[in-house]
Design a protein around this motif. Sequence first.
Motif, PDB file in Angstrom:
ATOM      1  N   UNK A  11       0.841  -1.199   0.000  1.00  0.00           N
ATOM      2  CA  UNK A  11       0.000   0.000   0.000  1.00  0.00           C
ATOM      3  C   UNK A  11       0.878   1.252   0.000  1.00  0.00           C
ATOM      4  N   UNK A  12       1.941   1.230   0.814  1.00  0.00           N
ATOM      5  CA  UNK A  12       2.868   2.361   0.842  1.00  0.00           C
ATOM      6  C   UNK A  12       3.527   2.562  -0.517  1.00  0.00           C
ATOM      7  N   UNK A  20      -1.709   9.520  -4.323  1.00  0.00           N
ATOM      8  CA  UNK A  20      -3.046   9.405  -3.737  1.00  0.00           C
ATOM      9  C   UNK A  20      -3.706   8.145  -4.282  1.00  0.00           C
ATOM     10  N   UNK A  21      -4.350   7.359  -3.399  1.00  0.00           N
ATOM     11  CA  UNK A  21      -5.060   6.145  -3.801  1.00  0.00           C
ATOM     12  C   UNK A  21      -6.420   6.115  -3.112  1.00  0.00           C
ATOM     13  N   UNK A  49       3.167   7.482   8.292  1.00  0.00           N
ATOM     14  CA  UNK A  49       3.641   7.079   6.969  1.00  0.00           C
ATOM     15  C   UNK A  49       2.665   7.461   5.858  1.00  0.00           C
ATOM     16  N   UNK A  50       1.456   7.855   6.228  1.00  0.00           N
ATOM     17  CA  UNK A  50       0.433   8.213   5.242  1.00  0.00           C
ATOM     18  C   UNK A  50      -0.526   9.209   5.878  1.00  0.00           C
ATOM     19  N   UNK A  51      -1.427   9.727   5.062  1.00  0.00           N
ATOM     20  CA  UNK A  51      -2.404  10.709   5.541  1.00  0.00           C
ATOM     21  C   UNK A  51      -3.771  10.386   4.963  1.00  0.00           C
ATOM     22  N   UNK A  52      -4.763  10.306   5.828  1.00  0.00           N
ATOM     23  CA  UNK A  52      -6.127   9.991   5.389  1.00  0.00           C
ATOM     24  C   UNK A  52      -6.752  11.155   4.640  1.00  0.00           C
ATOM     25  N   UNK A  55     -12.307   9.222   1.422  1.00  0.00           N
ATOM     26  CA  UNK A  55     -12.370   8.193   0.388  1.00  0.00           C
ATOM     27  C   UNK A  55     -11.037   7.640  -0.052  1.00  0.00           C
ATOM     28  N   UNK A  56      -9.938   8.057   0.606  1.00  0.00           N
ATOM     29  CA  UNK A  56      -8.654   7.568   0.147  1.00  0.00           C
ATOM     30  C   UNK A  56      -7.520   7.879   1.106  1.00  0.00           C
ATOM     31  N   UNK A  57      -6.307   7.726   0.616  1.00  0.00           N
ATOM     32  CA  UNK A  57      -5.118   7.934   1.423  1.00  0.00           C
ATOM     33  C   UNK A  57      -4.029   8.517   0.531  1.00  0.00           C
TER      34      UNK A  57
END
Length: 244
Positions: A11-12, A20-21, A49-52, A55-57
């Motif tokens: 995912x990362x 963006x996914x 490690x990511x940001x909400x 509808x995605x990340x």
Amino acid sequence: MHNLSVRQEKILQCINQNEYCTIENLSALFSVTTQTIRRDINQLCTLGLARRHHGGVGLPITLSNRSFLSRQRTSQAEKQQIAEAVARLIPDGSTIFLGIGTTIAFIAEKLLNHKELRVVTNNFEAAYTLSQYNNTEIWLPEGRIRSNDGDIVGESVTNLFSRYFADIGIIGCAAVREYPTGSDIGAPIKETAMEYELREANVSQAILANCQQKWLVANRSKWQRKANAKVAGLDRFDRVFTSD
């Protein structure tokens, strides 16, 4: 070291490749439920490690841009699509300004068959590409090249752009953010192109102040990111090029 599952590692990789996914796309990609993907994302966000997003990340918030090479490798298909659309609309014999960013560098690659162009740019990668083409006159400002960004910023750059008046000025941006146009409750929202640093924003503003047609290039990930130096509202641009 973070104790991540194989799926979280992948995912990362997707986030870093595309910036963006969506939850739905990740769910389909890994053949798991959206609830499972949300749990993975929650852990990645907790670890920073990511940001909400709705509808995605996407990538985590940062006060500075990633390296030029890293950005060049992300969202390549979208940037190439934008670059092709822009290049098709640039007439031979034009004087154009090219700002900073990887999408701008891709635009330079698409100008191979154009004739009698005069290009003023602070984008070193774009200038190097154009220097290999015939019938293209290139002007660069003096100054120190930023190794992380592949460009030159500062007073010498704004001065150079102010000495010309271009047919077309093309800039990118770090992000597009929404702001209310007034202090009253319910004031209309205005989308604004942003940069990470004030000196980057100053260069883009110098480009916009000295050209007839003002064009912005921004792939869809820019609407999922944050930056704090204002450039201009989207309503100031004659054309905004983005990905489908």
